[in-house]
Design a protein around this motif. Structure first.
Motif, PDB file in Angstrom:
ATOM      1  N   ALA A 133     -33.682 -70.990  30.018  1.00  0.00           N
ATOM      2  CA  ALA A 133     -32.176 -71.800  29.733  1.00  0.00           C
ATOM      3  C   ALA A 133     -32.541 -72.474  28.229  1.00  0.00           C
ATOM      4  O   ALA A 133     -33.814 -72.789  28.043  1.00  0.00           O
ATOM      5  N   HIS A 134     -31.458 -72.469  27.502  1.00  0.00           N
ATOM      6  CA  HIS A 134     -31.566 -73.507  26.276  1.00  0.00           C
ATOM      7  C   HIS A 134     -31.790 -75.027  26.455  1.00  0.00           C
ATOM      8  O   HIS A 134     -31.089 -75.323  27.248  1.00  0.00           O
ATOM      9  N   CYS A 135     -32.495 -75.439  25.732  1.00  0.00           N
ATOM     10  CA  CYS A 135     -32.833 -76.941  25.949  1.00  0.00           C
ATOM     11  C   CYS A 135     -32.545 -77.320  24.401  1.00  0.00           C
ATOM     12  O   CYS A 135     -33.174 -77.570  23.540  1.00  0.00           O
ATOM     13  N   PRO A 136     -31.106 -78.077  24.664  1.00  0.00           N
ATOM     14  CA  PRO A 136     -30.601 -78.458  23.288  1.00  0.00           C
ATOM     15  C   PRO A 136     -31.232 -80.021  23.115  1.00  0.00           C
ATOM     16  O   PRO A 136     -30.256 -80.878  23.255  1.00  0.00           O
ATOM     17  N   ASN A 137     -32.281 -80.158  22.761  1.00  0.00           N
ATOM     18  CA  ASN A 137     -32.960 -81.427  22.469  1.00  0.00           C
ATOM     19  C   ASN A 137     -34.342 -81.409  21.797  1.00  0.00           C
ATOM     20  O   ASN A 137     -34.954 -80.659  22.094  1.00  0.00           O
ATOM     21  N   THR A 138     -33.953 -82.009  20.568  1.00  0.00           N
ATOM     22  CA  THR A 138     -35.078 -81.597  19.381  1.00  0.00           C
ATOM     23  C   THR A 138     -36.133 -82.812  19.678  1.00  0.00           C
ATOM     24  O   THR A 138     -37.036 -82.696  18.879  1.00  0.00           O
ATOM     25  N   GLY A 139     -35.909 -83.714  20.355  1.00  0.00           N
ATOM     26  CA  GLY A 139     -37.091 -85.038  20.594  1.00  0.00           C
ATOM     27  C   GLY A 139     -38.219 -84.620  21.535  1.00  0.00           C
ATOM     28  O   GLY A 139     -38.234 -83.386  21.785  1.00  0.00           O
ATOM     29  N   SER A 140     -38.959 -85.470  21.868  1.00  0.00           N
ATOM     30  CA  SER A 140     -40.292 -85.204  22.868  1.00  0.00           C
ATOM     31  C   SER A 140     -39.726 -85.065  24.086  1.00  0.00           C
ATOM     32  O   SER A 140     -40.479 -84.445  24.995  1.00  0.00           O
ATOM     33  N   MET A 141     -38.653 -85.768  24.445  1.00  0.00           N
ATOM     34  CA  MET A 141     -38.158 -85.743  26.034  1.00  0.00           C
ATOM     35  C   MET A 141     -39.012 -86.443  26.884  1.00  0.00           C
ATOM     36  O   MET A 141     -39.410 -86.000  27.926  1.00  0.00           O
ATOM     37  N   LEU A 142     -39.762 -87.616  26.462  1.00  0.00           N
ATOM     38  CA  LEU A 142     -40.689 -88.274  27.011  1.00  0.00           C
ATOM     39  C   LEU A 142     -40.282 -88.723  28.204  1.00  0.00           C
ATOM     40  O   LEU A 142     -39.251 -89.550  28.272  1.00  0.00           O
ATOM     41  N   GLY A 143     -40.828 -88.351  29.452  1.00  0.00           N
ATOM     42  CA  GLY A 143     -40.393 -88.639  30.826  1.00  0.00           C
ATOM     43  C   GLY A 143     -39.274 -87.970  31.514  1.00  0.00           C
ATOM     44  O   GLY A 143     -39.122 -88.440  32.457  1.00  0.00           O
ATOM     45  N   CYS A 144     -38.712 -87.137  30.767  1.00  0.00           N
ATOM     46  CA  CYS A 144     -37.674 -86.265  31.203  1.00  0.00           C
ATOM     47  C   CYS A 144     -37.857 -84.720  31.311  1.00  0.00           C
ATOM     48  O   CYS A 144     -36.931 -83.927  31.627  1.00  0.00           O
ATOM     49  N   LYS A 193     -16.184 -84.172  31.327  1.00  0.00           N
ATOM     50  CA  LYS A 193     -16.662 -83.472  32.909  1.00  0.00           C
ATOM     51  C   LYS A 193     -16.885 -82.177  32.440  1.00  0.00           C
ATOM     52  O   LYS A 193     -16.282 -81.361  31.662  1.00  0.00           O
ATOM     53  N   PHE A 194     -18.077 -81.685  33.107  1.00  0.00           N
ATOM     54  CA  PHE A 194     -18.385 -80.272  32.943  1.00  0.00           C
ATOM     55  C   PHE A 194     -17.235 -79.535  33.440  1.00  0.00           C
ATOM     56  O   PHE A 194     -16.760 -79.792  34.755  1.00  0.00           O
ATOM     57  N   PRO A 195     -16.963 -78.434  32.860  1.00  0.00           N
ATOM     58  CA  PRO A 195     -15.879 -77.607  33.248  1.00  0.00           C
ATOM     59  C   PRO A 195     -16.030 -76.862  34.598  1.00  0.00           C
ATOM     60  O   PRO A 195     -15.201 -76.430  35.156  1.00  0.00           O
ATOM     61  N   GLU A 196     -17.430 -76.402  34.485  1.00  0.00           N
ATOM     62  CA  GLU A 196     -17.673 -75.875  36.105  1.00  0.00           C
ATOM     63  C   GLU A 196     -18.680 -76.237  36.459  1.00  0.00           C
ATOM     64  O   GLU A 196     -19.893 -77.328  35.948  1.00  0.00           O
ATOM     65  N   PRO A 197     -19.210 -76.464  37.891  1.00  0.00           N
ATOM     66  CA  PRO A 197     -20.091 -76.934  38.730  1.00  0.00           C
ATOM     67  C   PRO A 197     -21.275 -76.449  38.177  1.00  0.00           C
ATOM     68  O   PRO A 197     -21.722 -75.286  37.489  1.00  0.00           O
ATOM     69  N   LEU A 198     -22.281 -77.286  37.996  1.00  0.00           N
ATOM     70  CA  LEU A 198     -23.614 -76.972  37.416  1.00  0.00           C
ATOM     71  C   LEU A 198     -24.524 -76.270  38.467  1.00  0.00           C
ATOM     72  O   LEU A 198     -24.395 -76.572  39.669  1.00  0.00           O
ATOM     73  N   VAL A 199     -25.640 -75.586  38.010  1.00  0.00           N
ATOM     74  CA  VAL A 199     -26.214 -74.813  38.775  1.00  0.00           C
ATOM     75  C   VAL A 199     -27.694 -75.550  38.917  1.00  0.00           C
ATOM     76  O   VAL A 199     -28.409 -75.969  37.866  1.00  0.00           O
ATOM     77  N   GLU A 200     -28.084 -75.898  40.198  1.00  0.00           N
ATOM     78  CA  GLU A 200     -29.432 -76.519  40.396  1.00  0.00           C
ATOM     79  C   GLU A 200     -30.553 -75.547  40.360  1.00  0.00           C
ATOM     80  O   GLU A 200     -30.429 -74.378  40.762  1.00  0.00           O
ATOM     81  N   GLY A 201     -31.842 -76.194  39.954  1.00  0.00           N
ATOM     82  CA  GLY A 201     -33.019 -75.317  39.698  1.00  0.00           C
ATOM     83  C   GLY A 201     -34.133 -76.267  39.943  1.00  0.00           C
ATOM     84  O   GLY A 201     -34.016 -77.780  39.984  1.00  0.00           O
ATOM     85  N   ARG A 202     -35.127 -75.631  39.716  1.00  0.00           N
ATOM     86  CA  ARG A 202     -36.471 -76.450  39.303  1.00  0.00           C
ATOM     87  C   ARG A 202     -37.169 -76.273  38.260  1.00  0.00           C
ATOM     88  O   ARG A 202     -37.328 -74.853  37.673  1.00  0.00           O
ATOM     89  N   LEU A 203     -37.638 -77.158  37.356  1.00  0.00           N
ATOM     90  CA  LEU A 203     -38.242 -76.819  36.067  1.00  0.00           C
ATOM     91  C   LEU A 203     -39.536 -76.322  36.307  1.00  0.00           C
ATOM     92  O   LEU A 203     -40.316 -76.803  36.872  1.00  0.00           O
ATOM     93  N   ILE A 204     -39.699 -75.172  35.586  1.00  0.00           N
ATOM     94  CA  ILE A 204     -41.142 -74.591  35.461  1.00  0.00           C
ATOM     95  C   ILE A 204     -41.791 -75.126  34.179  1.00  0.00           C
ATOM     96  O   ILE A 204     -43.024 -75.675  34.486  1.00  0.00           O
ATOM     97  N   ARG A 205     -41.222 -74.952  33.123  1.00  0.00           N
ATOM     98  CA  ARG A 205     -41.871 -75.470  31.817  1.00  0.00           C
ATOM     99  C   ARG A 205     -40.736 -75.597  30.801  1.00  0.00           C
ATOM    100  O   ARG A 205     -39.934 -74.883  30.925  1.00  0.00           O
ATOM    101  N   ARG A 206     -41.016 -76.479  29.849  1.00  0.00           N
ATOM    102  CA  ARG A 206     -40.196 -76.504  28.588  1.00  0.00           C
ATOM    103  C   ARG A 206     -41.055 -75.942  27.312  1.00  0.00           C
ATOM    104  O   ARG A 206     -42.301 -76.599  27.520  1.00  0.00           O
ATOM    105  N   TYR A 207     -40.812 -75.330  26.569  1.00  0.00           N
ATOM    106  CA  TYR A 207     -41.618 -74.775  25.529  1.00  0.00           C
ATOM    107  C   TYR A 207     -40.912 -74.287  24.234  1.00  0.00           C
ATOM    108  O   TYR A 207     -39.466 -74.297  24.369  1.00  0.00           O
ATOM    109  N   LYS A 208     -41.634 -74.280  23.016  1.00  0.00           N
ATOM    110  CA  LYS A 208     -40.895 -74.100  21.722  1.00  0.00           C
ATOM    111  C   LYS A 208     -39.950 -75.033  21.624  1.00  0.00           C
ATOM    112  O   LYS A 208     -38.766 -74.489  20.889  1.00  0.00           O
ATOM    113  N   ARG A 209     -39.569 -76.181  22.194  1.00  0.00           N
ATOM    114  CA  ARG A 209     -38.745 -77.274  21.842  1.00  0.00           C
ATOM    115  C   ARG A 209     -37.512 -76.842  22.481  1.00  0.00           C
ATOM    116  O   ARG A 209     -36.595 -77.626  23.299  1.00  0.00           O
TER     117      ARG A 209
END
Length: 243
Positions: A33-44, A2-18
């Motif tokens: 925000a840090h994006c901890p994902n090295t994949g393409s994140m296709l569909g995400c 479980k996440f230790p604290e409530p998550l913060v909601e927002g709207r994605l503007i863009r992902r870049y530089k992986r």
């Protein structure tokens, strides 16, 4: 888990530089925000998608926020933080949720092994009647019409892991590929032959060689698509290998 604290909601503007994502918060401010994902994140990473961030007050961190969840389509959530599945898998193994891996009192992470100098995600040992189990964990978030696919990009690293698992079977141990399904819209898991044909071929070869392939789903959201804040694995999902 479980996440230790409530998550913060927002709207994605863009992902870049992986590893970076710009997000607009409800008050109109923008954060990176840090994006901890090295994949393409296709569909995400749909444009203007609802996303949820965890927040850290550690002054040593360069970025305060980490991208955790995304609404890929109305009411469907995916966990994009690829640092989570290993912890999800470990918790589920120790809790006895993954019945195929029950009975192992010892669970070690990131153990060096193999001719290709890999690290296994989980090494299970101490079973009364079964051999040690070498468990490779993969995060599944690519969804198409209820089907989950892995990988979401060509993965030479994933191919290497399959070869290493086959070698462990030849040495007399158990070798397990565990797909952690972190997408609420996925009902089955398949190799993504349309993305990485070689991986699909190696996966089927690994199965024929005795590597066990299983998948378990995380229950990420309420019925209305609201995140629960819980990433616990709850149930098995069929893995389909037929072409």
């Amino acid at each position: 888990m479980k996440f230790p604290e409530p998550l913060v909601e927002g709207r994605l503007i863009r992902r870049y530089k992986r590893f970076l994502a710009d997000v607009r918060l409800p008050d109109g401010s923008e954060v990176t925000a840090h994006c901890p994902n090295t994949g393409s994140m296709l569909g995400c990473q749909p444009e203007d998608a609802r996303v949820w961030l965890s927040r850290s007050d550690n002054p040593k961190r360069k970025l305060q926020y980490t991208w955790e969840l995304v609404e890929t389509s109305p009411g469907q959530l995916a966990c994009v933080n690829t640092a989570r599945p290993n912890s999800q898998a470990r918790e589920a193994v120790l809790a006895g949720t993954i019945v195929e891996l029950a009975g192992y009192p010892e669970c070690r992470a990131e153990v060096k092994y193999g001719a290709e100098k890999s690290r296994i995600d989980l090494l299970l040992s101490g079973h009364d009647t079964a051999a040690d189990a070498w468990v490779e964990v993969k995060n599944v978030t690519l969804a198409e019409d209820g089907q989950g696919f892995f990988p979401d990009a060509v993965t030479e690293r994933g191919q290497k892991h399959l070869r290493e698992l086959m070698a462990q079977v030849q040495q007399g141990d158990r070798a397990v590929l565990l797909f952690v399904v972190n997408h609420t819209g996925i009902q089955t898991v398949r190799p993504a032959d349309h993305i990485d044909r070689k991986y699909g071929e190696l996966l089927r070869e690994a199965c024929d060689a005795g590597v066990e392939v299983i998948a378990y789903r995380a229950d990420l959201s309420e019925s209305d698509g609201t995140p629960t804040g819980v990433l616990t694995l709850t149930e098995s999902v069929p893995v389909i290998l037929e072409v």
